[in-house]
Each structure stands twice: as C-alpha cells, then as structure tokens.
Design a protein around this motif. Structure first.
Motif, PDB file in Angstrom:
ATOM      1  N   SER A  53      38.999  73.088   5.222  1.00 28.09           N
ATOM      2  CA  SER A  53      38.959  73.990   6.376  1.00 28.09           C
ATOM      3  C   SER A  53      40.269  74.733   6.439  1.00 28.09           C
ATOM      4  CB  SER A  53      38.758  73.186   7.673  1.00 28.09           C
ATOM      5  OG  SER A  53      39.025  73.978   8.803  1.00 28.09           O
ATOM      6  N   SER A  96      41.708  75.371   9.188  1.00 29.91           N
ATOM      7  CA  SER A  96      42.396  74.935  10.403  1.00 29.91           C
ATOM      8  C   SER A  96      43.556  74.022  10.054  1.00 29.91           C
ATOM      9  CB  SER A  96      41.427  74.174  11.312  1.00 29.91           C
ATOM     10  OG  SER A  96      40.349  74.987  11.680  1.00 29.91           O
ATOM     11  N   GLN A 113      29.954  57.611  12.594  1.00 36.37           N
ATOM     12  CA  GLN A 113      29.334  58.039  13.852  1.00 36.37           C
ATOM     13  C   GLN A 113      29.662  57.049  14.968  1.00 36.37           C
ATOM     14  OE1 GLN A 113      25.155  58.452  12.549  1.00 36.37           O
ATOM     15  NE2 GLN A 113      25.227  60.521  13.416  1.00 36.37           N
ATOM     16  N   PRO A 150      35.330  65.461  17.547  1.00 32.32           N
ATOM     17  CA  PRO A 150      35.386  66.041  16.196  1.00 32.32           C
ATOM     18  C   PRO A 150      36.077  67.398  16.153  1.00 32.32           C
ATOM     19  CG  PRO A 150      33.217  65.116  16.601  1.00 32.32           C
ATOM     20  CD  PRO A 150      33.948  65.074  17.913  1.00 32.32           C
ATOM     21  N   SER A 151      35.896  68.203  17.197  1.00 29.79           N
ATOM     22  CA  SER A 151      36.478  69.547  17.199  1.00 29.79           C
ATOM     23  C   SER A 151      37.997  69.519  17.322  1.00 29.79           C
ATOM     24  CB  SER A 151      35.891  70.383  18.336  1.00 29.79           C
ATOM     25  OG  SER A 151      36.307  69.882  19.601  1.00 29.79           O
ATOM     26  N   GLN A 193      32.202  66.385   7.350  1.00 32.98           N
ATOM     27  CA  GLN A 193      31.662  67.730   7.515  1.00 32.98           C
ATOM     28  C   GLN A 193      30.388  67.699   8.356  1.00 32.98           C
ATOM     29  OE1 GLN A 193      31.366  68.809   3.406  1.00 32.98           O
ATOM     30  NE2 GLN A 193      33.453  69.617   3.300  1.00 32.98           N
ATOM     31  N   ASN A 194      29.567  66.677   8.148  1.00 31.56           N
ATOM     32  CA  ASN A 194      28.345  66.535   8.954  1.00 31.56           C
ATOM     33  C   ASN A 194      28.658  66.264  10.421  1.00 31.56           C
ATOM     34  OD1 ASN A 194      26.716  66.945   6.725  1.00 31.56           O
ATOM     35  ND2 ASN A 194      26.449  64.767   6.296  1.00 31.56           N
ATOM     36  N   LEU A 195      29.829  65.695  10.671  1.00 31.51           N
ATOM     37  CA  LEU A 195      30.254  65.437  12.046  1.00 31.51           C
ATOM     38  C   LEU A 195      31.016  66.621  12.646  1.00 31.51           C
ATOM     39  CD1 LEU A 195      31.415  61.730  11.584  1.00 31.51           C
ATOM     40  CD2 LEU A 195      29.518  62.499  13.036  1.00 31.51           C
ATOM     41  N   SER A 196      31.200  67.684  11.840  1.00 31.24           N
ATOM     42  CA  SER A 196      31.888  68.908  12.299  1.00 31.24           C
ATOM     43  C   SER A 196      33.336  68.646  12.696  1.00 31.24           C
ATOM     44  CB  SER A 196      31.131  69.551  13.465  1.00 31.24           C
ATOM     45  OG  SER A 196      29.825  69.889  13.074  1.00 31.24           O
ATOM     46  N   VAL A 197      34.015  67.852  11.863  1.00 32.83           N
ATOM     47  CA  VAL A 197      35.433  67.582  12.113  1.00 32.83           C
ATOM     48  C   VAL A 197      36.244  68.863  11.928  1.00 32.83           C
ATOM     49  CG1 VAL A 197      37.423  66.423  11.075  1.00 32.83           C
ATOM     50  CG2 VAL A 197      35.369  65.128  11.620  1.00 32.83           C
ATOM     51  N   LYS A 198      37.283  69.011  12.725  1.00 34.12           N
ATOM     52  CA  LYS A 198      38.081  70.240  12.766  1.00 34.12           C
ATOM     53  C   LYS A 198      38.607  70.639  11.386  1.00 34.12           C
ATOM     54  CE  LYS A 198      42.317  72.061  14.881  1.00 34.12           C
ATOM     55  NZ  LYS A 198      43.441  71.742  15.790  1.00 34.12           N
ATOM     56  N   SER A 199      39.280  69.728  10.695  1.00 34.88           N
ATOM     57  CA  SER A 199      39.760  70.016   9.347  1.00 34.88           C
ATOM     58  C   SER A 199      39.889  68.718   8.568  1.00 34.88           C
ATOM     59  CB  SER A 199      41.088  70.780   9.354  1.00 34.88           C
ATOM     60  OG  SER A 199      42.105  70.005   9.956  1.00 34.88           O
TER      61      SER A 199
END
Length: 422
Positions: free
Chosen positions: A286, A288, A371, A381-382, A403-409
């Motif tokens: 990412s 970020s 999870q 996660p963000s 990535q499936n959990l939408s982690v920031k970076s």
C-alpha cells in the motif's frame, strides 16, 4: 549526482525510449526465460560473480524471478523513473551489504545482453539491442549512484566502515533450540570504545568464504549504540526437493566459535521505522504510511522474529494506539525472543505447529485467527499498519489475509530476493 543524471539522460534518448516501449511487451513475456538463461551464462563467463549470490535462491528460482520482475518494472516505467525509487532502494541496500562495486555492473550488462539475444533471437535488431543496452547501462548508473550514497552514510556513522571488515566472535549464546546468537567486536580495537549506530531492523552481511564466497544477510539484534554487533542464526533442516540445507547458517552454528574471525559489511536494510515520524521504510503493498494515530500489527514466523522484535522495540518509542504481536513457530522451545516480545505489549499471541499454545491449539495461523484477533483486540483495520517477516509462504498468506481485512498498509521483509513474488 549531476554527472550521473547527465549520463542517464544521454543514454535514455527519446528514440531509445520509444524502442524500449515498443519492445517491452515481448521482453516482459520472455523476461523469466531471459533471466533463467542469464545466470548460467554469467557464471560461465565470469565465475567470480557467483560469489555474490545465494545458491539456494538460484536453485529455487527466486533470484531469476526477482530480476525478471525488476526488468519488467523498469521497462514499464522507463519514462517515469521516480516510480522505481522503492525497488531501487531495496536493491541498493542488498547490493551494499554484498559490497557490490561499480566495476561489477559491466559483468551484468554484458551477460544480460547475451541472454536477451539468445532468448529473443531475430527480434533483437541492431537498433533494439542498442536501446536495451543503453537502458541497462542507465539502470546500472541509477543503482550505483544510490549505492555510493549508502556507502558514504554507512562509513560516516559512529562505528561505521566501508566494505568487508574483520571482526572477532566474542560471544556465542543459545537463545532457543537451533537458534544461536553471535556477538562480534572489531579485530582492530581503538584506544576509545567503538559504538555502532544503525537503525533497528537493519542487517549485517557475513562472509565465511565457503566454496569461495556465499555471503549472507542476518538481522542485527543488538541495540544501537552498543560496543558490539549481534546476529541470530537458526539451523536449517535437511535438503528438500533437491534444495540444500542452509550452507552458511549451519556452518556458523556448527563450526564458528568464540575467538574466530569473520568478515562483515556495515549495517544496511530498509525494514525499519523512523523513530520520529513512525514512517515505515520497506516493501509495502500500500502507498499508505504509518502515523502516530495508527495501531501496529506485527506478524512473524520462525527466525523472522529477529527483525520483528527489533521493530517492536522501536515502535514502543512511537505514539501508537496499540501494538499487537503474533508469532508462528514449531513449539515453545524453538521460539526465540518470546520473553522480549511478551514484555513489549499486552497483546502478544503465539501459534505453534507442533504443540498447543495459550492462545490456540497446535496449527498454523489462519484467516479466521486474524479475524478473531481483530475483534478481540478492537483493532481498526483502517488504522492498522502491519509488518510481516518469515518464510515466503508465510508472507504470501499473511498478506492475503490482511488485504482481505482491508488493513491500512502492509510492509514485509523476505529472507531472499525481495522482488521475487510473495
């Protein structure tokens, strides 16, 4: 810097750039075949070059894959080389650890052109060959210019030096089953105590002159400012699918003892955190960066714990909302730095493949584990920056889960060619 910029501009003329862009698809399609052909050609024509390469990575195909990825990225960004800053830095740090010098680049340039001609045949006209040779020379200039900067930085730090330097093993300590810590001090002591500055997470390179070369990188586990440098080495098991066990790691553990001499290059590496801004400096999935409002999730497996524990200690100096650490290993007796990590956070979780842990029954880290952990620790996660180190398969699966959990970076360090696919 100005001279190198002029050289690159003269090499990458508009005409040559257009040829590179036009032929990039056919080169990309054949990039892995080119790099697989390149290494045997180079080792035959210039056997001295083999001293810079890990033979295990050659056998596994990771070195050719990393070079193929680099060639493709370079061709695709030939008009915007600023996009290559991160991969250039990654390569430059590894090259500096191996003491790659300017004169070594002509060996690569000449043999890579032979490989391109061998694989692509009649598609390589005189004009195409001229454009690609100029492009390769420009890339060499970009890399060596950056490496010169890194060499100077390493030399000018407290305790710094340049190139290979002789150190003495002053301590050999078992930290866990099959894991040994080696401590080194310079062979030539000065009248005043030498202390060593570096950034936590960086590595040393060690040269044991096995089969003529075989240098290896190992994360520094001593503290910045100490009068010594320490690394941790884990024994590597028997050969798997024709790939030999860890030649250098097993040699160090079995044959190198207190009082023995080793050759080291200065600390290099980008798997680090800037203490003032908490900005992460290594490979990322990412764009970020971390910030003082972020939480950090650290994941390691096996000897991947060495840079992770260093980063964890550095992150304790940053204003984080939360620090969560997860480690995967065989069992408690193999788990180095267990107590160190447990002391750094109230959110420390372990999963062992051969025995139950206090967190989970025996098994491997899964998506459902992560999870559950995000819910249990109230990680957002963000606002979570993740750091991963371990075997390639562990990195690959951990990145997918996060990535499936939408982690920031997500940032990672691979023990091997960093630009190979993970």
């Amino acid at each position: 810097m100005a001279a190198s910029a002029t050289k690159i501009k003269n090499l990458l003329t508009p005409e040559r750039i257009n040829i590179i862009k036009r032929t990039a698809p056919i080169v990309a399609e054949n990039a892995l075949n080119i790099t697989k052909a390149f290494y045997p050609i180079m080792f035959k024509n210039n056997p001295e070059a083999s001293l810079f390469f890990n033979k295990t990575n050659q056998l596994k195909g990771r070195q050719p894959e990393a070079l193929a990825n680099s060639v493709i990225a370079y061709a695709l960004n030939i008009e915007n080389l600023n996009n290559l800053k991160m991969p250039v830095d990654l390569i430059a740090h590894k090259h500096c650890g191996l003491n790659v010098l300017e004169q070594h680049y002509s060996i690569v340039e000449n043999n890579l052109m032979i490989a391109i001609g061998q694989v692509l045949g009649s598609a390589i006209t005189e004009q195409v060959a001229d454009a690609w040779q100029a492009a390769i020379q420009a890339l060499s200039t970009i890399l060596y210019t950056r490496e010169q900067q890194l060499y100077e930085q390493a030399q000018n730090r407290n305790g710094g030096w340049r190139g290979w330097k002789t150190f003495i093993v002053t301590e050999k300590q078992q930290l866990a089953k099959d894991t040994i810590k080696f401590t080194f001090k310079p062979e030539q002591q000065t009248t005043t105590t030498t202390t060593f500055d570096f950034t936590r997470g960086q590595f040393l390179s060690i040269q044991c002159h096995l089969n003529g070369g075989n240098p290896r990188h190992y994360t520094i586990v001593s503290d910045p400012g100490a009068d010594h440098l320490s690394i941790c080495v884990r024994a590597v098991g028997p050969a798997i699918e024709g790939v030999p066990p860890g030649l250098v790691s097993n040699h160090l553990i079995n044959n190198v003892n207190i009082g023995d001499k080793v050759q080291l290059t200065p600390p290099f590496g980008m798997f680090c955190v800037d203490n003032d801004s908490a900005v992460f400096n290594s490979s990322s999935s990412s764009s970020s960066s971390s910030s003082s409002s972020s939480s950090s999730l650290l994941l390691s497996a096996g000897i991947g714990v060495t840079p992770i524990q260093s980063i964890a200690q550095q992150l304790k100096c940053c204003s984080l909302n939360k620090l969560v650490i997860i480690h995967q290993d065989r069992s408690r007796e193999y788990h180095a730095f267990h107590d160190t990590l447990a002391s750094l956070t109230n959110h420390f979780y372990v999963r062992y493949s051969q025995q139950d842990s206090s967190w989970k029954p025996k098994g491997r880290l899964s998506f459902s584990d992560l999870q559950q952990l995000f819910n249990q620790t109230n990680l957002d996660p963000s606002q979570t920056v993740a750091f991963i180190c371990g075997p390639p398969s562990f990195i690959h699966h951990s990145k997918q889960y996060l990535q499936n959990l939408s982690v920031k970076s997500i940032h990672y360090e691979s023990f091997g060619p960093q630009l190979a696919s993970n």
